[in-house]
Write a protein that holds these residues in place. Structure first.
Motif, PDB file in Angstrom:
ATOM      1  N   ALA A   1       0.829  -1.207   0.000  1.00  0.00           N
ATOM      2  CA  ALA A   1       0.000   0.000   0.000  1.00  0.00           C
ATOM      3  C   ALA A   1       0.866   1.261   0.000  1.00  0.00           C
ATOM      4  N   ARG A   2       1.967   1.236   0.747  1.00  0.00           N
ATOM      5  CA  ARG A   2       2.841   2.408   0.796  1.00  0.00           C
ATOM      6  C   ARG A   2       3.499   2.678  -0.550  1.00  0.00           C
ATOM      7  N   LEU A   3       3.722   1.654  -1.352  1.00  0.00           N
ATOM      8  CA  LEU A   3       4.288   1.874  -2.687  1.00  0.00           C
ATOM      9  C   LEU A   3       3.341   2.715  -3.527  1.00  0.00           C
ATOM     10  N   GLU A   4       2.063   2.486  -3.379  1.00  0.00           N
ATOM     11  CA  GLU A   4       1.071   3.282  -4.098  1.00  0.00           C
ATOM     12  C   GLU A   4       1.159   4.737  -3.631  1.00  0.00           C
TER      13      GLU A   4
ATOM     14  N   SER B   1       8.360  10.007   0.821  1.00  0.00           N
ATOM     15  CA  SER B   1       7.906  10.334   2.178  1.00  0.00           C
ATOM     16  C   SER B   1       6.990   9.259   2.747  1.00  0.00           C
ATOM     17  N   ALA B   2       6.422   8.408   1.890  1.00  0.00           N
ATOM     18  CA  ALA B   2       5.559   7.324   2.372  1.00  0.00           C
ATOM     19  C   ALA B   2       6.334   6.334   3.231  1.00  0.00           C
ATOM     20  N   ARG B   3       7.658   6.362   3.167  1.00  0.00           N
ATOM     21  CA  ARG B   3       8.474   5.442   3.969  1.00  0.00           C
ATOM     22  C   ARG B   3       8.586   5.899   5.416  1.00  0.00           C
ATOM     23  N   ARG B   4       8.376   7.193   5.664  1.00  0.00           N
ATOM     24  CA  ARG B   4       8.506   7.696   7.041  1.00  0.00           C
ATOM     25  C   ARG B   4       7.476   7.022   7.930  1.00  0.00           C
ATOM     26  N   GLY B   5       7.921   6.597   9.078  1.00  0.00           N
ATOM     27  CA  GLY B   5       7.034   5.961  10.031  1.00  0.00           C
ATOM     28  C   GLY B   5       6.844   4.477   9.789  1.00  0.00           C
ATOM     29  N   ALA B   6       7.384   3.959   8.687  1.00  0.00           N
ATOM     30  CA  ALA B   6       7.273   2.524   8.409  1.00  0.00           C
ATOM     31  C   ALA B   6       8.320   1.771   9.228  1.00  0.00           C
ATOM     32  N   SER B   7       7.977   0.559   9.615  1.00  0.00           N
ATOM     33  CA  SER B   7       8.944  -0.264  10.343  1.00  0.00           C
ATOM     34  C   SER B   7      10.070  -0.678   9.397  1.00  0.00           C
ATOM     35  N   ALA B   8      11.164  -1.115   9.981  1.00  0.00           N
ATOM     36  CA  ALA B   8      12.304  -1.551   9.174  1.00  0.00           C
ATOM     37  C   ALA B   8      11.902  -2.682   8.233  1.00  0.00           C
TER      38      ALA B   8
END
Length: 80
Positions: free
Chosen positions: A43-46, A54-61
């Motif tokens: 979903a974040r890739l979308e 910026s969609a990567r911020r806050g994502a777990s490793a």
């Protein structure tokens, strides 16, 4: 250790991503990501397409790692 984080199975990953190369599935399995984390990465890739990295911020490793695998394989959520 609780069962909160059960690693996704190959069939769960395939159900989330659709037809996917076995090597990609194996790479994702090696991350130990849960089905929820694989879904989140997908979903974040979308969102990445719309707003950049910026969609990567806050994502777990793990989510970031799965996103990198999906990006390298050029796997993106289907449009429309």
């Amino acid at each position: 250790m609780s069962e909160q984080h059960a690693a996704a199975t190959a069939s769960e990953i395939a159900a989330i991503l659709g037809p996917t190369d076995e090597v990609v599935i194996a790479d994702i399995l090696r991350t130990g990501a849960s089905a929820a984390e694989v879904q989140e990465a997908f979903a974040r890739l979308e969102a990445d397409d719309a707003v950049g990295r910026s969609a990567r911020r806050g994502a777990s490793a793990r989510v970031v790692e799965v996103m990198a695998i999906l990006e390298a394989a050029q796997i993106r959520p289907e449009e429309g």
